[in-house]
Design a protein around this motif. Structure first.
Motif, PDB file in Angstrom:
ATOM      1  N   PHE A   1       1.188   3.809  -3.459  1.00  0.00           N
ATOM      2  CA  PHE A   1       0.668   5.167  -3.468  1.00  0.00           C
ATOM      3  C   PHE A   1       1.756   6.221  -3.353  1.00  0.00           C
ATOM      4  O   PHE A   1       1.587   7.335  -3.841  1.00  0.00           O
TER       5      PHE A   1
ATOM      6  N   GLN B   1       1.891  14.215  -8.632  1.00  0.00           N
ATOM      7  CA  GLN B   1       2.086  15.539  -8.052  1.00  0.00           C
ATOM      8  C   GLN B   1       3.455  16.127  -8.324  1.00  0.00           C
ATOM      9  O   GLN B   1       3.601  17.336  -8.398  1.00  0.00           O
TER      10      GLN B   1
ATOM     11  N   GLY C   1      -5.310  16.115  -1.527  1.00  0.00           N
ATOM     12  CA  GLY C   1      -4.113  16.137  -2.365  1.00  0.00           C
ATOM     13  C   GLY C   1      -3.878  17.500  -2.989  1.00  0.00           C
ATOM     14  O   GLY C   1      -2.741  17.956  -3.110  1.00  0.00           O
TER      15      GLY C   1
ATOM     16  N   MET D   1      -8.279   4.957  -2.792  1.00  0.00           N
ATOM     17  CA  MET D   1      -7.177   5.757  -3.319  1.00  0.00           C
ATOM     18  C   MET D   1      -6.807   5.313  -4.729  1.00  0.00           C
ATOM     19  O   MET D   1      -6.482   6.151  -5.578  1.00  0.00           O
ATOM     20  N   GLY D   2      -6.889   4.026  -4.976  1.00  0.00           N
ATOM     21  CA  GLY D   2      -6.599   3.525  -6.315  1.00  0.00           C
ATOM     22  C   GLY D   2      -7.580   4.083  -7.334  1.00  0.00           C
ATOM     23  O   GLY D   2      -7.205   4.517  -8.424  1.00  0.00           O
TER      24      GLY D   2
ATOM     25  N   LEU E   1      -0.507   9.052   3.928  1.00  0.00           N
ATOM     26  CA  LEU E   1      -0.255   7.652   3.589  1.00  0.00           C
ATOM     27  C   LEU E   1       0.499   6.971   4.733  1.00  0.00           C
ATOM     28  O   LEU E   1       0.195   5.836   5.118  1.00  0.00           O
TER      29      LEU E   1
ATOM     30  N   LEU F   1       0.837  -1.202   0.000  1.00  0.00           N
ATOM     31  CA  LEU F   1       0.000   0.000   0.000  1.00  0.00           C
ATOM     32  C   LEU F   1       0.872   1.253   0.000  1.00  0.00           C
ATOM     33  O   LEU F   1       0.664   2.183  -0.787  1.00  0.00           O
TER      34      LEU F   1
ATOM     35  N   ILE G   1      -9.986  12.406  -1.022  1.00  0.00           N
ATOM     36  CA  ILE G   1      -8.526  12.437  -1.087  1.00  0.00           C
ATOM     37  C   ILE G   1      -8.041  13.432  -2.140  1.00  0.00           C
ATOM     38  O   ILE G   1      -6.966  14.022  -2.010  1.00  0.00           O
TER      39      ILE G   1
ATOM     40  N   CYS H   1       0.218  14.319   1.244  1.00  0.00           N
ATOM     41  CA  CYS H   1      -0.281  12.998   0.852  1.00  0.00           C
ATOM     42  C   CYS H   1       0.588  11.889   1.425  1.00  0.00           C
ATOM     43  O   CYS H   1       0.088  10.870   1.892  1.00  0.00           O
TER      44      CYS H   1
ATOM     45  N   ILE I   1      -8.950   1.540   1.875  1.00  0.00           N
ATOM     46  CA  ILE I   1      -7.914   2.525   1.545  1.00  0.00           C
ATOM     47  C   ILE I   1      -7.380   2.255   0.142  1.00  0.00           C
ATOM     48  O   ILE I   1      -7.263   3.162  -0.688  1.00  0.00           O
ATOM     49  N   LEU I   2      -7.085   0.987  -0.132  1.00  0.00           N
ATOM     50  CA  LEU I   2      -6.511   0.620  -1.431  1.00  0.00           C
ATOM     51  C   LEU I   2      -7.462   0.957  -2.579  1.00  0.00           C
ATOM     52  O   LEU I   2      -7.070   1.589  -3.560  1.00  0.00           O
TER      53      LEU I   2
ATOM     54  N   PHE J   1      -7.841  -1.929   5.103  1.00  0.00           N
ATOM     55  CA  PHE J   1      -6.851  -2.021   4.023  1.00  0.00           C
ATOM     56  C   PHE J   1      -7.511  -1.948   2.645  1.00  0.00           C
ATOM     57  O   PHE J   1      -7.113  -1.165   1.775  1.00  0.00           O
TER      58      PHE J   1
ATOM     59  N   MET K   1      -7.050   7.825  -7.950  1.00  0.00           N
ATOM     60  CA  MET K   1      -5.845   8.145  -8.696  1.00  0.00           C
ATOM     61  C   MET K   1      -5.752   7.355  -9.990  1.00  0.00           C
ATOM     62  O   MET K   1      -4.674   7.236 -10.572  1.00  0.00           O
ATOM     63  N   GLY K   2      -6.869   6.804 -10.421  1.00  0.00           N
ATOM     64  CA  GLY K   2      -6.921   6.198 -11.746  1.00  0.00           C
ATOM     65  C   GLY K   2      -6.220   4.857 -11.843  1.00  0.00           C
ATOM     66  O   GLY K   2      -5.848   4.432 -12.930  1.00  0.00           O
ATOM     67  N   LEU K   3      -6.018   4.165 -10.738  1.00  0.00           N
ATOM     68  CA  LEU K   3      -5.392   2.849 -10.812  1.00  0.00           C
ATOM     69  C   LEU K   3      -6.440   1.744 -10.851  1.00  0.00           C
ATOM     70  O   LEU K   3      -6.113   0.590 -11.061  1.00  0.00           O
TER      71      LEU K   3
END
Lengths: 613, 371
Positions: free
Chosen positions: A32, A40, B271, B324-325, B283, A28, B267, B279, B320-321, B317, B328-330
């Motif tokens: 990230f 950024q 950010g 945030m993924g 994290l 994790l 987020i 960030c 969050i994964l 977990f 952020m386009g993951l």
């Protein structure tokens, strides 16, 4: 006191499980960390720039297109509000679905709408309104507007639509406007999709003046497109209003005079070159273009056998026929041939094995220059042209303004043609002697525009000054050139034109009116070669009939006008052109009044005494 | 206060409490910024952050409540709770309050509850109870049994449809199973079968639910295109650059280019305003938080407690994964909030209650006798 005793732990957490948890945390963190670093740090600047653009949208502020007015301030071209359906791509969740709905509302086939959308989308920013349908009819507008809240991204925007109150009457002068096409959009960065631009006529030629300049405003907007603040960066400037020299009433009169014939009437003020009327028939309704012409309508106009799109006064070139003799008279005198020298007209002249006929089969007898003009004797000119030759003839005609543009400032003006040896050579042919004779009476390959003729006749009346024809009231008169004629030569021709009206045998006697001084010269331009027997006009097929010309001027109360009438396939210049010109003068000068003292005697013309007609 | 109580308090995982408080405060501040809409000169703040404070207080109450009893009592409560949550899930499908086609809520008098949130906890409990009965790695019968326990509520949640919660339930269960450990041959079989099954599942969703998968993260929000969301989110996060634009200074956020900025895309607001430095700090906090859960799981005195805490670990977990993924386009967009940072009443209370259970386990990690 109580003692607490700890027991040894009986349970140990599964080791592989704990490693799994550690692994998850490390994964994790690293994932990230890298992603934040990429977004950024690595690409931060790029995104910061995008963020700025995102917040501030530059929007164009549309300015009103300039109005076009006639000489007396009547509106010829104005602007009306047009409601357009526009799409903002950023706000639209389902573009194909939205297009389908728009198609359903407007009745425009989906394929057509989609094709246009795909083609245009490159020219529109994703946050700008992309105009899908222009000028929606009011009843459809109400229907659409009610359902608009359910279709995010769609909005109604107001643009201006050009409207021409007189429609076809001015369509050849004003031209028309339509949406800018892809080529115009790429060539002119100021244009945005859906902008209207001039496509033809003055709308095209004066595009930069009429358009004005768009303003720019910086809008601070949110993601729903709501405006938070507005900062005008550049003020829009409305296009200039343009006043024409054309008198709408005279234009209408010209239209009435010509009736249903195909042809053109040019009315010019000889001193200034200002055009009072410039009419072409048949015409088209230029409002149809502003309201988005369909393909069928466009094809219909383009393929119309009567060619309504053609501006005949400047674009169509015709043989001038006998009107050409006005120029020829100047040539003959400038070649030091005395106007009194006579030629015998026996009705025809032979050159080699070809016979060149005079229009009057019986012949005119002995003819001098003046009589040759008044009665339009062909044989006189055949003989003179043979003596002078084509080289001098062509050069002189060019000096008189034929074969070159008048500079009226309308698009697609034609030069006409003064044929000569060089022209023949360029076509890989040699000049035939007989052609010289044909050119001498304005036949053969000779081509002039009615406007060129108006400029020439004006120059005869205006001290030999070849004026640039003017359509715009604001421009100063401009002398383009000078006729290669002496004062006496000009006056001789002008007087001969008066006699053509006043003499009993004069071909333009239909123009005669007792309250004004009139001059004229008729012309009958053959479309097909005359056979042995000259047929009457009504015996010929329409497209084989002669073009009727009349070049004339009139003066009353100190006001002078040059009127050129050309009736396409109208037949004889005198019979077909005369009445039209007469009507035109009735509008210009008012109905004929019988003066107490005849004007004719008040103005003594030098050549009057010699008139034998 | 009895000495035993004092000991319980001193044994509690205070580091976890501190991290949680810090995260919650960051979330509140971020929410304050996210809910501010610039109107003319001043800031007009809507009540989201105030409401979140209320949820936080309620959550705190729930958390304290969850520490008061010995967590081992939950073993006996697990089965009735599981059945209760299944009943609620069936009920919500039958009579649930429909928000644009999605039945997620059950109305009880004045307030409404989301049965799927209760289902998450009950699955965690029943799985912990079942798995703690196995001393060794799972064999096939045990594996299928625990899988079935998870699949039934997950299927019901999927039918609502609430893909995000369904995924969380399955992933959470998967994590717990792996934590307990399975026989190597089961692990190998799953490693082959699951990747093979995924395209089939994707195909199975087509075409109606596939579209849902992409656009159906929150039906109450105007249906702007998902790519728009992701793009705006990228612009917001990226434009923060290294140091950020400063608290309350985010233009993307203030000008509403961010969709769902107070919930799933919180987020992005953070950010933009705090930049790369902020960030990474956040994290790190999350990772410390997870590490703190890990130590509790490691130090638990029995298997049930350890697996329960591992369940909580995975619960956080995965959220969050995925959150945030997605931001952020993951990952594709799935409506899953970021714990403590995103706004949400039920989620906040559930988060606090789960941490209460973790504290419960950490407090009672020693077996002691009184003489």
């Amino acid at each position: 006191m109580r003692k607490v005793q700890f027991e040894p732990k009986g349970f140990h957490a599964p080791r592989s499980g704990l490693y799994l948890l550690y692994g998850c945390i490390v994964f994790l963190f690293l994932l990230f960390l890298l992603r934040f670093w990429y977004l950024q740090v690595l690409r931060g600047e790029d995104y910061a720039r995008q963020a700025l653009e995102n917040r501030l949208r530059l929007e164009r502020v549309y300015s009103a297109r300039g109005l076009i007015l006639d000489a007396h301030g009547a509106l010829l071209a104005e602007n009306r509000a047009a409601y357009c359906l526009a799409l903002i791509r950023d706000d639209c969740p389902d573009i194909p679905g939205t297009l389908a709905q728009v198609s359903q509302w407007t009745g425009i086939p989906l394929e057509q709408l989609t094709a246009k959308y795909t083609q245009d989308r490159r020219n529109v920013q994703s946050f700008e309104p992309h105009i899908l349908v222009s000028d929606i009819p009011f009843d459809a507008l109400i229907r659409i507007e009610m359902k608009l809240p359910y279709w995010p991204g769609l909005s109604i925007v107001t643009r201006q639509r050009r409207h021409y109150p007189h429609g076809p009457l001015f369509s050849h002068i004003l031209g028309y406007v339509a949406e800018a096409n892809e080529q115009e959009l790429t060539n002119d960065p100021e244009l945005a999709l859906g902008d209207i631009v001039g496509k033809q006529g003055l709308e095209l030629r004066l595009e930069q003046d009429l358009r004005g300049s768009k303003g720019l405003q910086e809008l601070e907007v949110d993601a729903r497109g709501r405006q938070l603040s507005c900062d005008v960066k550049t003020l829009p400037h409305a296009g200039s209003n343009i006043t024409l020299t054309i008198d709408a009433a005279m234009q209408q009169a010209a239209s009435d005079a010509l009736g249903d014939e195909a042809g053109t009437i040019v009315v010019m003020e000889p001193e200034t070159g200002r055009l009072v009327a410039l009419l072409t028939k048949p015409a088209f309704d230029n409002n149809a273009f502003a309201a988005r012409l369909t393909h069928e309508e466009w094809d219909l106009l383009r393929n119309d056998p009567r060619h309504p799109l053609l501006n005949r006064s400047i674009q169509s070139v015709y043989p001038p026929g006998s009107v050409w003799k006005l120029m020829m008279a100047g040539l003959i005198m400038s070649e030091n041939i005395s106007p009194q020298e006579t030629v015998f007209c026996g009705g025809a002249v032979k050159l080699g094995n070809r016979t060149f006929r005079c229009w009057r089969g019986g012949g005119h007898g002995r003819v001098d220059l003046q009589r040759s003009l008044v009665e339009s004797c062909d044989v006189y000119y055949y003989q003179m042209a043979e003596r002078i030759g084509i080289d001098k003839l062509a050069a002189y005609a060019r000096q008189c303004g034929f074969g070159s543009l008048t500079g009226i400032g309308l698009p697609h003006e034609q030069k006409g043609l003064v044929p000569n040896r060089a022209w023949r050579r360029s076509r890989g042919e040699t000049w035939q002697k007989g052609e010289t004779l044909n050119v001498s009476i304005g036949q053969g390959s000779t081509l002039v525009t009615p406007l060129q003729m108006a400029v020439f006749v004006s120059a005869l009346l205006n001290e030999g000054k070849i004026m640039k024809p003017q359509l715009l009231a604001a421009t100063e008169p401009e002398i383009r050139d000078t006729l290669p004629m002496t004062v006496e030569q000009r006056e001789f021709i002008v007087t001969a034109m008066r006699h053509t009206v006043e003499a009993p045998a004069g071909t333009a006697k239909r123009l005669r009116r007792r309250d004004a001084v009139m001059g004229g010269k008729t012309g009958t331009a053959q479309v097909v070669k005359i056979g042995d027997v000259r047929l009457k006009t009504h015996q010929l097929d329409y497209e084989h009939r002669d073009h009727a010309w009349i070049a004339s001027w009139g003066e009353k109360n100190g006001k002078r006008y040059v009127v050129i009438v050309m009736v396409e396939h109208g037949g004889g210049g005198s019979a077909a052109g005369g009445p039209v010109a007469k009507k035109m003068y009735e509008s210009l000068f008012g109905p004929e009044e019988i003066p107490a003292a005849p004007v004719r005697q008040a103005i003594a013309a030098p050549a009057e005494g010699r008139n034998n007609g | 206060m009895s000495p035993m109580d004092r000991r319980l308090i001193t044994h509690a995982n205070w580091g976890l409490v501190g991290l949680m408080a810090l995260l919650f405060c960051i979330g509140l501040a971020n929410l304050y910024s996210a809910s501010g809409i610039r109107m003319g000169e001043g800031l007009e703040v809507s009540s989201y952050y105030q409401k979140q404070m209320l949820w936080g207080c309620l959550g705190l109450g729930g958390m304290i409540f969850c520490t008061l009893f010995d967590y081992r009592h939950l073993k006996s409560l697990a089965t009735p709770a599981y059945i209760f949550s299944l009943v609620l899930l069936v009920l919500v499908l039958a009579i649930g309050k429909s928000a644009k086609g999605a039945a997620r809520w059950l109305q009880f008098g004045g307030f409404s509850i989301q049965p799927s949130e209760i289902a998450k906890i009950s699955v965690m409990l029943i799985a912990a109870k079942f798995l703690s009965g196995n001393k060794d790695s799972l064999d096939w019968p045990a594996f299928f049994m625990v899988l079935l326990l998870g699949l039934v509520p997950a299927g019901l949640i999927f039918k609502q449809p609430d893909l995000g919660t369904c995924l969380i339930v399955l992933l959470l269960l998967g994590g717990m199973i792996l934590y307990q450990g399975v026989k190597p041959y089961i692990f190998k079989t799953c490693c082959v079968l699951i990747p093979l099954a995924l395209p089939f599942a994707w195909h199975f969703l087509q075409p109606y639910q596939r579209q849902r998968l992409l656009t159906f993260f929150d039906p109450t929000i105007a249906p702007l295109s998902t790519s728009y969301h992701i793009n705006q989110s990228h612009i917001a996060i990226g434009s923060g650059q290294v140091w950020g634009k400063g608290f309350l200074e985010g233009t993307q956020n203030q000008l509403r280019f961010l969709p769902e900025k107070h919930t799933d895309f919180a987020i992005a607001v953070f950010g933009e305003e705090w930049g790369f430095v902020g960030c990474v700090f956040l994290l790190t906090l999350f990772c410390c938080f997870l590490l703190s859960l890990l130590t509790t799981a490691r130090d638990a005195k029995d298997r049930f407690g350890s697996i329960l805490v591992a369940g909580v670990f995975f619960y956080f977990f995965w959220q969050i994964l995925i959150n945030m993924g997605m931001t952020m386009g993951l990952m594709p967009v799935v409506g899953i909030p970021l714990p403590f940072i995103s706004y949400g009443g039920t989620a906040t209370i559930v988060n606090f209650c789960l941490l209460g259970l973790v504290l419960n386990v950490s407090m009672r990690r020693f077996v002691f006798k009184t003489h």
